[in-house]
Structure formats: C-alpha cells, structure tokens
Design an enzyme around this catalytic site. Structure first.
Site, PDB file in Angstrom:
ATOM      1  CG  ASP A 101      -2.008  -0.964   1.215  1.00  0.00           C
ATOM      2  OD1 ASP A 101      -1.958  -1.880   0.368  1.00  0.00           O
ATOM      3  OD2 ASP A 101      -2.929  -0.829   2.033  1.00  0.00           O
ATOM      4  CG  HIS A 152      -4.625   2.799  -0.636  1.00  0.00           C
ATOM      5  ND1 HIS A 152      -5.534   2.129   0.166  1.00  0.00           N
ATOM      6  CD2 HIS A 152      -3.617   3.189   0.213  1.00  0.00           C
ATOM      7  CE1 HIS A 152      -5.093   2.132   1.421  1.00  0.00           C
ATOM      8  NE2 HIS A 152      -3.941   2.770   1.477  1.00  0.00           N
ATOM      9  CE1 TYR A 193      -4.361   6.212   8.142  1.00  0.00           C
ATOM     10  CE2 TYR A 193      -6.228   7.118   6.923  1.00  0.00           C
ATOM     11  CZ  TYR A 193      -4.922   7.213   7.361  1.00  0.00           C
ATOM     12  OH  TYR A 193      -4.168   8.316   7.014  1.00  0.00           O
ATOM     13  CG  HIS A 247       2.162   0.031   4.527  1.00  0.00           C
ATOM     14  ND1 HIS A 247       1.868  -0.859   5.532  1.00  0.00           N
ATOM     15  CD2 HIS A 247       1.037   0.755   4.313  1.00  0.00           C
ATOM     16  CE1 HIS A 247       0.612  -0.664   5.938  1.00  0.00           C
ATOM     17  NE2 HIS A 247       0.075   0.301   5.209  1.00  0.00           N
TER      18      HIS A 247
HETATM   19 NI    NI Z   1      -2.727   3.093   3.189  1.00  0.00          NI
END
Ligand code: NI
Length: 306
Positions: A101, A152, A193, A247
C-alpha cells in the site's frame, strides 16, 4: 564357489539393464535440453494428440521443470461476488495475495519490483493517486511486470469522514490517473486505514464495481518493528487464501521481503493477485457433507504443512 553361477547371472543382467537405461536416457536427455530452449513444445509433447484441450493432462508436475510462464495476462473485468473481503478467501489451494500500500515510492517500490521479479511473484499494489501522478514511470512498471494495480484513494483519505461526493472524487481521480498512466482500470480498492462504513461499502460496490479489500494478516510494518519481526508476523500469519498487508513506502519492509517471500515459497505457497484470489473463492460446503472415507486417505496427506 557354489554361488559363482548365480553371481554371473546378476552381473549380465546388470550390464543389460545399464545399456537399456542408457538407451532410454538418450531421448529424455534430448527432451530436457529442449525444455529450456523451447518450453512451448514440451507442453505439447506431454499432451496426447487425441486429447481435446479441456481433457489435457494434469500438468502440475511441469511446475518443477523450468518452463517460462506467459507474460502478464490482464485481469478480466468481472464483478466480484461480494462487496468486501475482510476474511481469508475460502480456497483449498495454498495461495496467498501479497498487497503493498501507499506507493509508488521513488526508491522503495523499484527495489521491491526487482525482488518480486527475481522470484516471479505477482503482487497487488494499492496505490495513492497523487503518488501515481508523481511517479508515473513506476506505476507503469508495476503494470508492465504483471502486477495488479488497485485504488487506494487520491490523498490517502479517511473515507468515513468524507461526504459521498468527497469519496467519489477520491476514487474517480485515482482511477483516472491509473488508467491514463498505465492503460489499466483498477477493479478493486482498499480504504485507507481499513475505514469504511457498511453504507459506503454498498454504494461504492454498486457505482464503481469495486469490492473493498481489507486484509487478514497485518504485520504493522508501518510501526517499523524490525525486519525479522515483519518477516515472522507475515510468515506465521499466512494461510491459504490470506490477504497480506504491507507498505512499499517503508524501507525496512522492503528489506524484509526477500526472506519473507522465500520462507513462504519454501512452505509451498503460491502468490496470486487479489483479483485472482477472489475469483478462486470456493463455495461453502453444504450442510450435509458426505461421510469422509478416512480409511482411504494416506496418513501423509492428512498432515499437510499448510
Ligand atoms: Ni494506506
């Protein structure tokens, strides 16, 4: 002395067997040389000519031979069965989806792409729209190398705090920049989140055809707990159908990836994109399952590693 006659017989037999083995080995050797040079022909050769394509042999064993996999196949735009995925996707296959992400990131994402390429692993990148606008070449590389690119939001927004039109703008703007940059329209999204109301889930699915992809393994890598902790959390959390969160904007996460991916590969996992994984979802077994013939199951198949 008595045994001499009997020793000669096995000797002759052994020579004959060795010669026969050598003769048999010739075409096999020739064939295996051909595997690396012309992988397509090998597959044809193992399928009997009178078999229709749908009757073709199970080529699972072919996985052990060095056969080049075809280049990126675009994910077909099929609407997902569900509007959200919060749990492990039901599958009997040892597959997991790695998701990264918040990128693309200037240096970390290219480094990750190299690591994935070395292992021929396909992942899903939930990109932030404004980062795609900043690093279009990296976004293009994600798609060109066969990974899934997914929405995203534009600014990594907290969607539950936005109006519907605000949410719509975040998703549309990101879809547009992804499509104009890479030529691919995203088909799934992840709310930053993991924050999304049930009502938002429904209308986003209706309007965008996007299922909300949450995760089933969270190594909390953004807290930078250390490379080995990231690895152990992911490896220990993995199970068939898992959606693993990480991430690609954090350097230690990238450093953790070679070891993490190699351990998962060693455990027998295969990597698929999120869209591939949700398309593989198997139905829940019916309420009255047939009795299992335990006597016919070999002990080793019951103690599978996964
Ligand atoms: Ni994120």
């Amino acid at each position: 002395m008595f045994g001499f006659r009997f020793r000669m017989q096995p000797m002759k037999s052994l020579i004959m067997r060795l010669s026969l083995l050598f003769l048999l080995a010739l075409p096999i050797l020739a064939c295996s040389t051909g595997v690396t040079q012309t992988p397509a022909k090998t597959t044809e050769a193992t399928v009997a000519p009178d078999l229709a394509p749908d009757q073709s042999l199970n080529l699972e064993v072919e996985g052990e031979v060095t056969v080049e996999t075809p280049t990126a196949t675009p994910v077909p735009p099929v609407k997902a069965k569900r509007d959200s995925y919060y749990t492990v996707v039901r599958t009997s296959q040892p597959v997991v989806a790695m998701t990264f992400d918040d990128g693309p990131h200037k240096t970390n994402t290219p480094r990750l792409l190299d690591i994935l390429k070395e292992r021929n692993i396909k992942a899903t990148f939930f990109v932030v729209g404004q980062n795609v606008a900043e690093y279009p070449e990296i976004a293009k590389r994600i798609v060109d190398e066969g990974h899934e690119i997914a929405n995203h939001t534009w600014s990594h927004a907290w969607l539950t705090k936005l109006s519907d039109s605000g949410v719509r703008r975040e998703l549309q703007k990101t879809a547009s920049v992804i499509e104009s940059t890479t030529g691919v329209r995203p088909t799934v999204f992840r709310p930053p989140y993991g924050a999304l109301s049930k009502r938002q889930r429904h209308w986003i699915f209706d309007e965008f055809d996007y299922p909300a992809i949450i995760w089933t393994v969270d190594p909390l890598d953004w807290k930078r707990p250390g490379v080995s902790v990231v690895t152990s959390r992911i490896v220990n959390g993995a199970k068939p159908g898992a959606i693993i969160l990480a991430h690609d904007i954090h350097e230690p996460t990238i450093t953790a990836m070679p070891g993490t991916l190699d351990q998962l590969l060693a455990k027998g996992y295969r990597f698929v994109t999120v869209s591939e994984l949700i398309a593989m979802e198997e139905p829940v077994p019916t309420a009255t399952p047939k009795p299992v013939a335990t006597a016919t199951v070999a002990p080793e198949t019951r103690s599978a590693d996964l």
